[in-house]
Design an enzyme around this catalytic site. Structure first.
Site, PDB file in Angstrom:
ATOM      1  N   HIS A  91       6.123 -12.263   5.751  1.00  0.00           N
ATOM      2  CA  HIS A  91       5.958 -11.725   4.398  1.00  0.00           C
ATOM      3  C   HIS A  91       7.297 -11.404   3.782  1.00  0.00           C
ATOM      4  O   HIS A  91       8.196 -10.911   4.450  1.00  0.00           O
ATOM      5  CB  HIS A  91       5.073 -10.471   4.390  1.00  0.00           C
ATOM      6  CG  HIS A  91       5.510  -9.386   5.328  1.00  0.00           C
ATOM      7  ND1 HIS A  91       5.246  -9.419   6.680  1.00  0.00           N
ATOM      8  CD2 HIS A  91       6.195  -8.241   5.124  1.00  0.00           C
ATOM      9  CE1 HIS A  91       5.737  -8.343   7.267  1.00  0.00           C
ATOM     10  NE2 HIS A  91       6.335  -7.606   6.345  1.00  0.00           N
ATOM     11  N   HIS A 151       9.067  -9.000   1.070  1.00  0.00           N
ATOM     12  CA  HIS A 151       8.975  -7.833   0.205  1.00  0.00           C
ATOM     13  C   HIS A 151       9.744  -8.148  -1.077  1.00  0.00           C
ATOM     14  O   HIS A 151      10.912  -8.563  -1.003  1.00  0.00           O
ATOM     15  CB  HIS A 151       9.662  -6.620   0.840  1.00  0.00           C
ATOM     16  CG  HIS A 151       9.041  -6.091   2.081  1.00  0.00           C
ATOM     17  ND1 HIS A 151       8.247  -4.948   2.095  1.00  0.00           N
ATOM     18  CD2 HIS A 151       9.108  -6.509   3.369  1.00  0.00           C
ATOM     19  CE1 HIS A 151       7.871  -4.694   3.346  1.00  0.00           C
ATOM     20  NE2 HIS A 151       8.380  -5.613   4.142  1.00  0.00           N
ATOM     21  N   GLY A 158      12.402  -3.087  11.472  1.00  0.00           N
ATOM     22  CA  GLY A 158      11.322  -2.428  10.752  1.00  0.00           C
ATOM     23  C   GLY A 158      10.101  -3.288  10.518  1.00  0.00           C
ATOM     24  O   GLY A 158       9.207  -2.881   9.775  1.00  0.00           O
ATOM     25  N   GLN A 159      10.034  -4.473  11.116  1.00  0.00           N
ATOM     26  CA  GLN A 159       8.825  -5.283  10.930  1.00  0.00           C
ATOM     27  C   GLN A 159       7.664  -4.639  11.674  1.00  0.00           C
ATOM     28  O   GLN A 159       7.786  -4.324  12.868  1.00  0.00           O
ATOM     29  CB  GLN A 159       9.043  -6.719  11.428  1.00  0.00           C
ATOM     30  CG  GLN A 159       7.867  -7.630  11.072  1.00  0.00           C
ATOM     31  CD  GLN A 159       8.072  -9.081  11.473  1.00  0.00           C
ATOM     32  OE1 GLN A 159       9.071  -9.436  12.102  1.00  0.00           O
ATOM     33  NE2 GLN A 159       7.115  -9.921  11.102  1.00  0.00           N
ATOM     34  N   ASN A 172      11.914  -8.423   6.705  1.00  0.00           N
ATOM     35  CA  ASN A 172      12.170  -7.693   7.949  1.00  0.00           C
ATOM     36  C   ASN A 172      11.712  -8.575   9.104  1.00  0.00           C
ATOM     37  O   ASN A 172      10.593  -9.096   9.097  1.00  0.00           O
ATOM     38  CB  ASN A 172      11.393  -6.375   7.964  1.00  0.00           C
ATOM     39  CG  ASN A 172      11.887  -5.401   6.920  1.00  0.00           C
ATOM     40  OD1 ASN A 172      13.076  -5.387   6.583  1.00  0.00           O
ATOM     41  ND2 ASN A 172      10.981  -4.591   6.384  1.00  0.00           N
ATOM     42  N   ILE A 174       0.828  -1.212   0.000  1.00  0.00           N
ATOM     43  CA  ILE A 174       0.000   0.000   0.000  1.00  0.00           C
ATOM     44  C   ILE A 174       0.863   1.264   0.000  1.00  0.00           C
ATOM     45  O   ILE A 174       0.387   2.337  -0.390  1.00  0.00           O
ATOM     46  CB  ILE A 174      -0.960  -0.030   1.220  1.00  0.00           C
ATOM     47  CG1 ILE A 174      -2.195   0.800   0.963  1.00  0.00           C
ATOM     48  CG2 ILE A 174      -0.246   0.374   2.502  1.00  0.00           C
ATOM     49  CD1 ILE A 174      -3.313   0.550   1.978  1.00  0.00           C
TER      50      ILE A 174
HETATM   51  P1  5GP Z   1       7.019  -4.698   7.426  1.00  0.00           P
HETATM   52  O1  5GP Z   1       7.256  -3.267   7.870  1.00  0.00           O
HETATM   53  O2  5GP Z   1       6.294  -5.486   8.496  1.00  0.00           O
HETATM   54  O3  5GP Z   1       8.255  -5.412   6.918  1.00  0.00           O
HETATM   55  O4  5GP Z   1       6.085  -4.626   6.159  1.00  0.00           O
HETATM   56  C1  5GP Z   1       4.719  -4.404   6.241  1.00  0.00           C
HETATM   57  C2  5GP Z   1       4.304  -3.796   4.926  1.00  0.00           C
HETATM   58  O5  5GP Z   1       2.907  -3.879   4.833  1.00  0.00           O
HETATM   59  C3  5GP Z   1       4.679  -2.307   4.791  1.00  0.00           C
HETATM   60  O6  5GP Z   1       5.532  -2.136   3.660  1.00  0.00           O
HETATM   61  C4  5GP Z   1       3.337  -1.617   4.606  1.00  0.00           C
HETATM   62  O7  5GP Z   1       3.370  -0.562   3.681  1.00  0.00           O
HETATM   63  C5  5GP Z   1       2.432  -2.753   4.141  1.00  0.00           C
HETATM   64  N1  5GP Z   1       1.033  -2.596   4.508  1.00  0.00           N
HETATM   65  C6  5GP Z   1       0.558  -2.223   5.733  1.00  0.00           C
HETATM   66  N2  5GP Z   1      -0.788  -2.225   5.711  1.00  0.00           N
HETATM   67  C7  5GP Z   1      -1.160  -2.618   4.454  1.00  0.00           C
HETATM   68  C8  5GP Z   1      -2.438  -2.812   3.825  1.00  0.00           C
HETATM   69  O8  5GP Z   1      -3.510  -2.644   4.412  1.00  0.00           O
HETATM   70  N3  5GP Z   1      -2.420  -3.198   2.519  1.00  0.00           N
HETATM   71  C9  5GP Z   1      -1.257  -3.407   1.835  1.00  0.00           C
HETATM   72  N4  5GP Z   1      -1.370  -3.788   0.551  1.00  0.00           N
HETATM   73  N5  5GP Z   1      -0.043  -3.241   2.400  1.00  0.00           N
HETATM   74  C10 5GP Z   1       0.000  -2.854   3.693  1.00  0.00           C
END
Ligand code: 5GP
Ligand code: ZN
Length: 119
Positions: free
Chosen positions: A105, A107, A98-99, A92, A36
């Site tokens: 997941h 990236h 930064g998780q 992450n 997003i």
């Molecule tokens: P993290 O920071 O945990 O490695 O990655 C989480 C990712 O999820 C972030 O890059 C963030 O932009 C994405 N994200 C958070 N909420 C949503 C959502 O509701 N929809 C989508 N498509 N991505 C999301």
């Protein structure tokens, strides 16, 4: 039970379609959708349908599904045609890295120059 959907998990809700996402690929075990808040022209998240907090926990419990996530990440890169120029797959793990979403997941980032080491 391990791997069961969590009521308070954003990505479990994307798997169950309670929350919409721009889905680019699906398999029996994974869902891939656009981030997003994209950090690159291609920024797709590949998640297992089952809930584990991070990639290492997933790999320990379900190594086959962890491999599915990696294979789907490569397929996403090929689908977005960033495999030729190069792409990065990032997991992450932990708040300090930064998780922010505690459902494993990958990236998949590509379509621009990628610095090494990352910040
Ligand atoms: P993290 O920071 O945990 O490695 O990655 C989480 C990712 O999820 C972030 O890059 C963030 O932009 C994405 N994200 C958070 N909420 C949503 C959502 O509701 N929809 C989508 N498509 N991505 C999301
Ligand atoms: Zn979850």
């Amino acid at each position: 039970m391990a791997g069961e959907p969590q009521a308070d998990c954003l990505f479990c809700k994307i798997v169950s379609r309670e929350i919409p996402a721009t889905i680019v690929r699906e398999s029996d075990t994974t869902v891939a959708f656009r981030d997003i808040n994209p950090q690159a022209p291609t920024h797709v998240l590949v998640i297992p349908r089952v809930h584990y907090a991070d990639a290492g926990t997933l790999a320990a419990a379900e190594p086959g599904i962890a491999a599915d996530v990696l294979r789907e990440a490569a397929a996403v890169a090929a689908g977005d045609r960033v495999d030729g120029t190069g792409y990065r797959v990032v997991f992450n793990t932990g708040v300090g890295a930064g998780q922010t979403v505690f459902h494993a997941h990958a990236h998949v980032l590509g379509g621009r120059g990628l610095e090494w080491p990352p910040g």
